[in-house]
Design a protein around this motif. Structure first.
Motif, short mmCIF file in Angstrom:
data_model
loop_
_atom_site.label_atom_id
_atom_site.label_comp_id
_atom_site.label_asym_id
_atom_site.label_seq_id
_atom_site.Cartn_x
_atom_site.Cartn_y
_atom_site.Cartn_z
N PRO A 1 10.53 26.26 2.50
CA PRO A 1 11.06 25.66 1.26
C PRO A 1 11.49 24.21 1.40
N ILE A 2 12.00 23.82 2.57
CA ILE A 2 12.49 22.44 2.74
C ILE A 2 11.29 21.48 2.79
N HIS A 3 10.28 21.85 3.57
CA HIS A 3 9.06 21.03 3.64
C HIS A 3 8.43 20.85 2.26
N ARG A 4 8.32 21.96 1.52
CA ARG A 4 7.60 21.92 0.24
C ARG A 4 8.37 21.10 -0.80
N ALA A 5 9.69 21.17 -0.77
CA ALA A 5 10.48 20.36 -1.71
C ALA A 5 10.24 18.87 -1.46
N LEU A 6 10.17 18.47 -0.19
CA LEU A 6 9.90 17.07 0.15
C LEU A 6 8.46 16.69 -0.20
N LEU A 7 7.50 17.54 0.15
CA LEU A 7 6.10 17.25 -0.14
C LEU A 7 5.86 17.09 -1.64
N ASP A 8 6.58 17.87 -2.43
CA ASP A 8 6.42 17.83 -3.89
C ASP A 8 7.21 16.70 -4.54
N GLY A 9 7.94 15.94 -3.73
CA GLY A 9 8.67 14.79 -4.27
C GLY A 9 9.86 15.15 -5.14
N LYS A 10 10.48 16.30 -4.87
CA LYS A 10 11.65 16.72 -5.65
C LYS A 10 12.83 15.78 -5.39
N ASP A 11 13.69 15.62 -6.40
CA ASP A 11 14.89 14.80 -6.19
C ASP A 11 16.13 15.65 -5.94
N LYS A 12 15.93 16.98 -5.99
CA LYS A 12 17.02 17.88 -5.61
C LYS A 12 16.46 19.20 -5.11
N THR A 13 17.24 19.86 -4.28
CA THR A 13 16.93 21.21 -3.83
C THR A 13 18.28 21.91 -3.66
N GLY A 14 18.39 22.86 -2.75
CA GLY A 14 19.68 23.50 -2.57
C GLY A 14 19.60 24.72 -1.68
N VAL A 15 20.69 25.48 -1.67
CA VAL A 15 20.74 26.74 -0.92
C VAL A 15 21.24 27.83 -1.85
N CYS A 16 20.74 29.03 -1.63
CA CYS A 16 21.22 30.19 -2.40
C CYS A 16 21.60 31.32 -1.44
N ILE A 17 22.64 32.05 -1.80
CA ILE A 17 22.98 33.29 -1.10
C ILE A 17 22.52 34.41 -2.00
N MET A 18 21.64 35.26 -1.47
CA MET A 18 21.10 36.33 -2.30
C MET A 18 21.12 37.66 -1.55
N GLU A 19 21.02 38.71 -2.33
CA GLU A 19 20.91 40.05 -1.75
C GLU A 19 19.46 40.26 -1.32
N ILE A 20 19.27 40.82 -0.14
CA ILE A 20 17.90 41.05 0.33
C ILE A 20 17.36 42.35 -0.25
N VAL A 21 16.14 42.26 -0.76
CA VAL A 21 15.39 43.44 -1.20
C VAL A 21 14.05 43.41 -0.46
N GLU A 22 13.25 44.45 -0.67
CA GLU A 22 11.98 44.51 0.07
C GLU A 22 11.02 43.39 -0.30
N GLU A 23 11.01 42.99 -1.58
CA GLU A 23 10.13 41.90 -2.00
C GLU A 23 10.69 40.58 -1.49
N LEU A 24 9.80 39.69 -1.00
CA LEU A 24 10.21 38.45 -0.34
C LEU A 24 11.06 37.55 -1.24
N ASP A 25 12.29 37.30 -0.81
CA ASP A 25 13.20 36.33 -1.47
C ASP A 25 13.38 36.58 -2.97
N ALA A 26 13.33 37.84 -3.36
CA ALA A 26 13.37 38.17 -4.80
C ALA A 26 14.66 38.86 -5.22
N GLY A 27 15.63 38.99 -4.32
CA GLY A 27 16.87 39.72 -4.62
C GLY A 27 17.79 38.97 -5.57
N ASP A 28 18.78 39.68 -6.06
CA ASP A 28 19.77 39.08 -6.95
C ASP A 28 20.55 37.98 -6.23
N ILE A 29 20.91 36.93 -6.97
CA ILE A 29 21.58 35.77 -6.39
C ILE A 29 23.10 35.87 -6.60
#
Length: 311
Positions: A120-148
């Protein structure tokens, strides 16, 4: 709370450090097996293992997680209140996720649901984003799809690259993790479902993504250079040799001309290259079998001249 911590690289160390310095009790660390690194291919521990051992925390390094009965029973015996995952490197199966009282949470380096996945950090820079961040989420079986539980926005500044942004996000993620754990323990934590229609995937970086196409804009190449500075490093052909470009600056967004041509020597700074749209000041380079040097040193040491071309 009794915490089992899952993590592997430097990014995860910040969160583990913050946990160790909090009121929570890290009862075990689970990290990837030692791997051969460097020229001598010596077996070396992960950064998380190194930190855990220095702090007398028991370390587990399973070869596999899925279907590992021994690991499952060990975690049941430990009876953690919660598991925390930060860049562990493998997807955890449901039976492992659900062992702790408060299940398993994750520190993810993007503003989810954007940039799910491993880069995610590489892609945010490659895409020229002016902001990104961090999230704390609940882990579920689907990749990075849990409740935040909570997210923290981080500005991407012009001077940021993969190293500085990685470090900022690691620190912010660590602080946010401890806050969310406190909220969970006190029964104050609230969860928000992700909007799957807005999700995107940050696919792993491939080596060939480092190859510079000078027909692209100065801004796009600048983002490529800063995103890939650690690996694979942005690379190009110069005098029939492959060189790496580690740092640059956009000095013109609109000009056109002979693509890939060195159009100016900036004394004390480096040299300027014409791109498909705009110009780029090259500030740090690495020639074959050499250390990284400044653009200015490259001009003097390799006698770089206006009119030479990058391919």
């Amino acid at each position: 709370m009794k915490v089992v911590f899952w993590g592997t690289p430097d990014f995860a160390v910040e969160s583990l450090k913050e946990l160790v310095n909090s009121e929570h009790d890290v009862i075990a660390v689970i990290t990837q097996p030692d791997k051969p690194r460097g020229r001598g291919k010596k077996l070396l521990p992960t950064p998380v293992k190194e930190f855990a051992l220095k702090n007398n925390i028991p370390v587990l390094q399973p070869e596999k997680v899925k279907g590992n009965r021994e690991l499952y029973e060990k975690l049941k015996d430990l009876a953690p209140d919660i598991s925390v995952v930060v860049a562990y490197g493998k997807i955890l199966p449901k039976e492992i996720i659900e062992i702790p009282k408060y299940k398993t949470i994750n520190v993810h380096a993007s503003l989810l649901p954007e940039y799910r996945g491993s880069a995610p950090i590489h892609r945010a820079l490659l895409d020229g984003k002016d902001k990104t961040g961090v999230c704390i989420m609940e882990i579920v079986e689907e990749l990075d799809a849990g409740d935040i539980y909570e997210c923290k926005e981080v500005e991407i500044k012009e001077e940021d690259d993969i190293v500085s942004l990685h470090n900022k996000l690691a620190k912010e993620g660590a602080k946010l993790l401890v806050k969310v754990l406190k909220d969970i323990e006190e029964g104050k934590a609230k969860k928000t479902k992700q909007d799957d229609t807005k999700s995107s995937y940050a696919k792993p970086i491939k080596k060939e993504e480092g190859k510079i196409n000078w027909e692209k804009s100065a801004r796009e190449i600048f983002n490529q250079i800063r995103a890939l500075k650690v690996w694979p490093k942005a690379f190009t052909k110069f005098r029939d040799k492959e060189i790496k470009i580690l740092s640059s600056e956009v000095v013109d967004e609109n000009s056109t001309g002979n693509i890939g041509e060195i159009v100016k020597i900036e004394k004390g700074k480096g040299f300027v290259v014409q791109t498909g749209r705009g110009r780029l000041l090259i500030k740090e380079v690495q020639f074959p079998n050499s250390k990284a040097i400044s653009g200015d040193d490259a001009v003097r040491g390799y006698h770089i001249k206006v009119g030479e071309r990058f391919e």
